[in-house]
Design a protein around this motif. Structure first.
Motif, short mmCIF file in Angstrom:
data_model
loop_
_atom_site.label_atom_id
_atom_site.label_comp_id
_atom_site.label_asym_id
_atom_site.label_seq_id
_atom_site.Cartn_x
_atom_site.Cartn_y
_atom_site.Cartn_z
N ARG A 120 0.75 -1.25 0.13
CA ARG A 120 0.08 0.08 -0.16
C ARG A 120 0.81 1.26 0.16
N VAL A 121 1.78 1.44 0.87
CA VAL A 121 2.77 2.49 0.86
C VAL A 121 3.52 2.68 -0.42
N SER A 122 3.91 1.50 -0.87
CA SER A 122 4.70 1.85 -2.21
C SER A 122 4.00 2.35 -3.42
N GLN A 123 2.61 1.96 -3.22
CA GLN A 123 1.70 2.64 -4.37
C GLN A 123 1.36 4.03 -4.23
N SER A 124 1.87 4.64 -3.13
CA SER A 124 1.73 6.15 -2.97
C SER A 124 3.04 6.84 -3.08
N PRO A 125 3.23 7.33 -4.34
CA PRO A 125 4.50 8.40 -4.32
C PRO A 125 4.53 9.33 -3.50
N SER A 145 17.37 5.87 -2.75
CA SER A 145 17.21 4.68 -1.80
C SER A 145 18.26 4.64 -0.63
N GLU A 146 19.32 5.60 -0.91
CA GLU A 146 20.20 5.69 0.38
C GLU A 146 19.59 6.48 1.39
N GLU A 163 26.64 0.58 9.51
CA GLU A 163 27.13 0.17 8.05
C GLU A 163 26.55 -0.97 7.66
N ASP A 164 26.38 -2.04 8.80
CA ASP A 164 25.91 -3.27 8.24
C ASP A 164 24.38 -3.19 7.80
N ASP A 165 23.65 -2.20 8.39
CA ASP A 165 22.35 -2.18 8.16
C ASP A 165 22.21 -1.56 6.58
N ARG A 166 23.08 -0.53 6.37
CA ARG A 166 23.06 0.09 5.15
C ARG A 166 23.24 -1.12 3.99
N ALA A 167 24.24 -1.98 4.41
CA ALA A 167 24.62 -2.89 3.38
C ALA A 167 23.76 -3.91 3.18
N GLU A 168 22.85 -4.37 4.29
CA GLU A 168 21.93 -5.36 4.10
C GLU A 168 20.51 -4.76 3.44
N MET A 169 20.37 -3.62 3.72
CA MET A 169 19.07 -2.99 3.07
C MET A 169 19.40 -2.61 1.82
N ALA A 170 20.59 -2.08 1.35
CA ALA A 170 21.02 -2.03 -0.09
C ALA A 170 20.73 -3.10 -0.90
N ALA A 171 21.30 -4.21 -0.26
CA ALA A 171 20.94 -5.53 -1.17
C ALA A 171 19.28 -5.64 -1.23
N VAL A 172 18.84 -5.52 -0.01
CA VAL A 172 17.50 -5.78 -0.19
C VAL A 172 16.68 -4.82 -1.44
N PHE A 173 16.94 -3.68 -1.36
CA PHE A 173 16.34 -2.67 -2.45
C PHE A 173 16.71 -3.03 -3.65
N GLU A 174 18.15 -3.61 -3.83
CA GLU A 174 18.34 -3.93 -5.05
C GLU A 174 17.77 -5.18 -5.60
N ARG A 175 17.34 -5.96 -4.75
CA ARG A 175 16.67 -7.29 -5.32
C ARG A 175 15.17 -6.95 -5.49
N GLY A 176 14.57 -6.03 -4.54
CA GLY A 176 13.50 -5.63 -4.83
C GLY A 176 13.38 -4.79 -6.16
N ASP A 182 11.38 -0.74 -10.73
CA ASP A 182 11.31 0.48 -10.31
C ASP A 182 11.68 0.67 -8.97
N PHE A 183 11.66 2.23 -8.58
CA PHE A 183 12.03 2.45 -7.19
C PHE A 183 11.09 2.25 -6.27
N ALA A 184 9.59 2.20 -6.46
CA ALA A 184 8.72 1.57 -5.61
C ALA A 184 8.94 0.40 -5.24
N SER A 185 9.10 -0.57 -6.15
CA SER A 185 9.55 -2.12 -5.93
C SER A 185 10.59 -2.25 -4.98
N GLY A 186 11.87 -1.19 -5.21
CA GLY A 186 12.95 -1.53 -4.30
C GLY A 186 12.31 -0.99 -2.76
N ALA A 187 11.77 0.18 -2.72
CA ALA A 187 11.23 0.48 -1.35
C ALA A 187 10.14 -0.49 -0.76
N ARG A 188 9.48 -0.89 -1.62
CA ARG A 188 8.47 -1.97 -1.08
C ARG A 188 9.17 -3.16 -0.33
N ALA A 189 10.26 -3.62 -1.10
CA ALA A 189 10.89 -4.86 -0.39
C ALA A 189 11.62 -4.50 0.99
#
Length: 553
Positions: A120-125, A145-146, A163-176, A182-189
Motif C-alpha cells: 500500500r505504501v509503495s503505491q503512494s508516491p 534509496s540511500e 554500516e551493516d544496516d546500510r549494506a543489508e538494506m541496499a541489497a534488499v532494495f536492489e533485489r526488489g 522501479d524505485f517503488a518495488s525496491g522501497a516496498r522490499a
C-alpha cells in the motif's frame, strides 16, 4: 517471584494492618470460613520470616527481551510509516499476542500484514517521498534509496543506522528493484523486510558498555526508547530522537521530556490503554454484550474522556480515578445512566448522583465488560478489583465449576452465586470474591443502576479482606472510597506503573524503589502524573542491570 516481592514491599512500607479479618461482621451473604485466597499482593500482604530489604543502593534485574504488545505495534507501525493518528475512541489493533516468543500463527499473520502495508505504501508516491525525505524524480533513484534506508530504517530501529544496516538494506532494495523494475518495488522490499525485523518487533537493549555498580548504562537511544514506550506506547518522536542523538538524556532531561510527552493528547491514550489492561475494561468475549454498537462506542469514549479529565485536567489523583462523581456523556451513554437533557453525539461533562456513581469502576465500560451476556457476573467484577487494584492473584476456578449462564438458583444473581459457592471448599476463595463482587449488584449487565432484580430488592453489601483495605462495605461507591484511601491499593497502582516502565513483573529487587515511590505518591496526594515523572527520571530507567531475570523468578 511476585509473592516474595509482595512481602518485601509490605515490610519496606511498614504497614500496620496485615490481618485478613475486616473489622466488624464477616463478609455478607453468609460467607464465612477462612479468608479468601490471597495471592501475591503489594503493601499489606502480611507474613513474616524474611528481613526487610536493604534500600541503600539501586537494585534491579534485567528485563527479558520485550516483544511489542498489540497496541504498541500498531502505534509503532503508524509512526514509522508516517500515518495519521486514529480518531479518539478508535480501537487500535493489528495483532494480539501475550508472550515474548511470537507464535507461528503470529509470524504468518504479521508476514501477510507487513506485505500488505508495504504494498500500500509503495503505491503512494507522496508517502514514499515522505518516508525517504527524497524525490527520486528530481534526485535520482540511487540517492533516494540511500535516503530511504537512512531515514526509514532509523525510525524503525529507533537508533542510528549502521554500516551493516546500510549494506543489508541496499541489497534488499536492489533485489526488489530487479523484481519490479522501479524505485517503488525496491522501497516496498525494504519496508516489508524492516517491518518484520526483530529490531522493530522487539525493544533491543545492549547498553553502552559503561559500568555503574552492578549495572551498565543504556545508550541514549535505548533510554529514549524505554521512556517513550513507557509513557506513550510508541517510538520516540522527532524531538526526543534529536535529544538522544546529543546523548543528553539525564534525569532532568527525562523529566522534562516526560512532561512534554504527557501533555500531548494522542499520548494520553496510552494511560487509558494501560488502565484497560490492568482493570479489565475490554470485553474478553466477542458478542456477549447486550449493548448496541452505538452504546459500546459511547461508553468506551466516555471512559477515555473521564480518564483524560481526572488525570490531566482535573484533580489528577488516584482518589479521583476511583471516586469522582462526574463523567462525559452523549445521548446513547446518557440513556444508560438515565440522565435527562443530553442529546446528540457530542459529549459533555455531567455531574452524577454521588450515592450511585463514583469513578472508573461504576461506569458502564467496566460494568458491561465484566458481565456475561444478559447477566451480571460478580466474580468477574471482583477479579478486576482484586487483581487490578489490590494486586491479588485470583486462581482460576476448578474445571467442574458451572459458570453462568445456567440455571439461576434464586431470583437474584447474588443468591445464585451464594448458592453455588456455599460449600467450605468454595469459600476458601469465594469469601474474597463474593465480598468484592457483590457490591456491584446495583448495576445490571449493561451498567444501568437498579434497585431491584426480578422484583427482589438488591443487596449490595460486601467486604474486603486485604491489608489496610479490609473491612465491610455497603455498595460499590463505598468500596471505591475505601480503596481510594488504601495504601495497599496505592502500592498496587505504583507496582503496575513500575512493571510497565520495566516491561516485566515486579521482582524482589524492586521492593525498595516501589516502597519509596508509594510513600512519595501518598504524601503528594496521589498525583498520577507526578508518579510517572518520578519513574521517568529515576536512575533505574537509564540502567541495564547485569543480572538477568531467571525463568523461575
Amino acid at each position: 517471584m511476585r509473592a516474595t516481592f509482595a512481602l518485601a514491599l509490605a515490610l519496606a512500607l511498614g504497614c500496620g494492618r496485615t490481618s485478613q479479618e475486616p473489622d466488624g461482621a464477616p463478609a455478607p451473604g453468609g460467607s464465612g470460613g477462612s479468608a479468601g485466597h490471597s495471592g501475591p499482593g503489594t503493601a499489606g500482604a502480611g507474613g513474616g520470616g524474611e528481613a526487610p530489604p536493604t534500600c541503600d543502593a539501586t537494585q534491579s534485574v534485567r528485563s527479558p527481551l520485550a516483544l511489542l504488545e498489540d497496541l504498541e505495534l500498531a502505534r509503532t507501525v503508524r509512526a514509522v510509516l508516517k500515518e495519521p493518528q486514529p480518531p479518539r475512541g478508535a480501537v487500535e489493533q493489528y495483532v494480539r499476542y501475550d508472550a515474548n516468543v511470537p507464535s507461528p500463527a503470529f509470524v504468518a499473520e504479521w508476514h501477510q500484514q507487513a506485505h500488505a502495508l508495504a504494498l500500500r505504501v509503495s503505491q503512494s508516491p507522496k508517502q514514499l517521498r515522505e518516508l525517504a525525505a527524497c524525490d527520486p524524480l528530481t534526485r535520482g533513484e540511487d540517492e533516494c534509496s540511500e535516503e530511504l534506508i537512512e531515514h526509514f530504517v532509523r525510525r524503525a530501529f529507533r537508533r542510528p543506522v549502521t554500516e551493516d544496516d546500510r549494506a543489508e538494506m541496499a541489497a534488499v532494495f536492489e533485489r526488489g528493484h530487479e523484481l519490479g523494475g522501479d524505485f517503488a518495488s525496491g522501497a516496498r522490499a525494504v519496508i516489508e523486510v524492516v517491518l518484520q525485523s526483530p529490531e522493530l518487533l522487539y525493544l533491543v537493549e545492549l547498553g553502552n558498555g559503561v559500568a555503574r555498580g552492578d549495572s551498565t548504562e543504556l545508550t541514549a537511544h535505548e533510554v529514549a526508547t524505554r521512556l517513550s514506550y513507557f509513557l506513550t506506547g510508541a517510538p520516540p518522536d522527532d524531538e526526543l530522537a534529536v535529544i538522544a542523538d546529543s546523548g543528553a538524556l539525564g534525569a532532568d532531561t527525562r523529566r522534562e521530556q516526560a512532561q512534554r510527552l504527557l501533555g500531548s493528547e494522542p499520548n494520553r491514550r496510552h494511560v487509558q490503554s494501560s488502565y484497560e489492561r490492568w482493570f479489565q475494561l475490554r470485553r474478553p468475549e466477542a458478542g456477549t454484550s447486550t449493548l448496541t454498537l452505538e452504546e459500546e462506542a459511547a461508553v468506551r469514549e466516555e471512559t477515555q474522556r473521564f480518564i483524560d479529565d481526572v488525570t490531566f485536567d482535573g484533580a489528577g489523583t488516584f482518589e479521583a480515578l476511583l471516586t469522582e462523581p462526574t463523567t462525559w456523556l452523549n445521548e446513547p451513554a446518557a440513556r444508560l445512566y438515565g440522565v435527562p437533557g443530553v442529546s446528540g453525539d457530542a459529549f459533555r461533562k455531567v455531574q452524577l448522583d454521588p450515592t450511585q456513581r463514583g469513578g472508573l469502576f461504576t461506569q458502564p465500560a467496566f460494568l458491561s465488560a465484566s458481565s456475561w451476556g444478559n447477566r451480571t457476573h460478580p466474580f468477574n467484577r471482583a477479579t478486576a478489583v482484586l487483581t487490578g487494584l489490590l494486586c491479588q492473584q485470583v486462581e482460576p476456578p476448578p474445571p467442574v465449576v458451572v459458570d453462568p449462564p445456567g440455571p439461576v438458583m434464586g431470583p437474584t444473581m447474588r443468591e445464585h452465586f451464594e448458592s453455588i459457592t456455599a460449600s467450605p471448599a468454595c469459600q476458601e476463595c469465594h469469601r474474597a470474591l463474593n465480598g468484592a463482587g457483590f457490591p456491584f449488584e446495583h448495576y445490571d449487565e449493561a451498567g444501568r443502576y437498579r434497585d431491584t432484580e426480578e422484583g427482589a430488592p438488591i443487596v449490595a453489601t460486601g467486604a474486603l479482606w486485604v491489608g489496610d483495605a479490609a473491612g465491610p462495605v455497603g455498595n460499590a461507591v463505598e468500596l471505591m472510597a475505601r480503596l481510594a484511601q488504601s495504601e495497599t491499593a496505592r502500592a498496587c497502582f505504583v507496582t503496575h506503573w513500575l512493571e510497565q516502565s520495566r516491561r516485566r513483573a515486579a521482582a524482589p529487587e524492586d521492593a525498595c524503589a516501589a516502597a519509596a515511590l508509594t510513600r512519595q505518591f501518598g504524601e503528594g496526594g496521589g498525583k498520577v502524573t507526578e508518579l510517572l515523572l518520578e519513574i521517568a527520571s529515576s536512575a533505574e530507567l537509564g540502567l541495564l542491570p547485569d543480572r538477568v531475570l531467571a525463568p523461575e523468578d
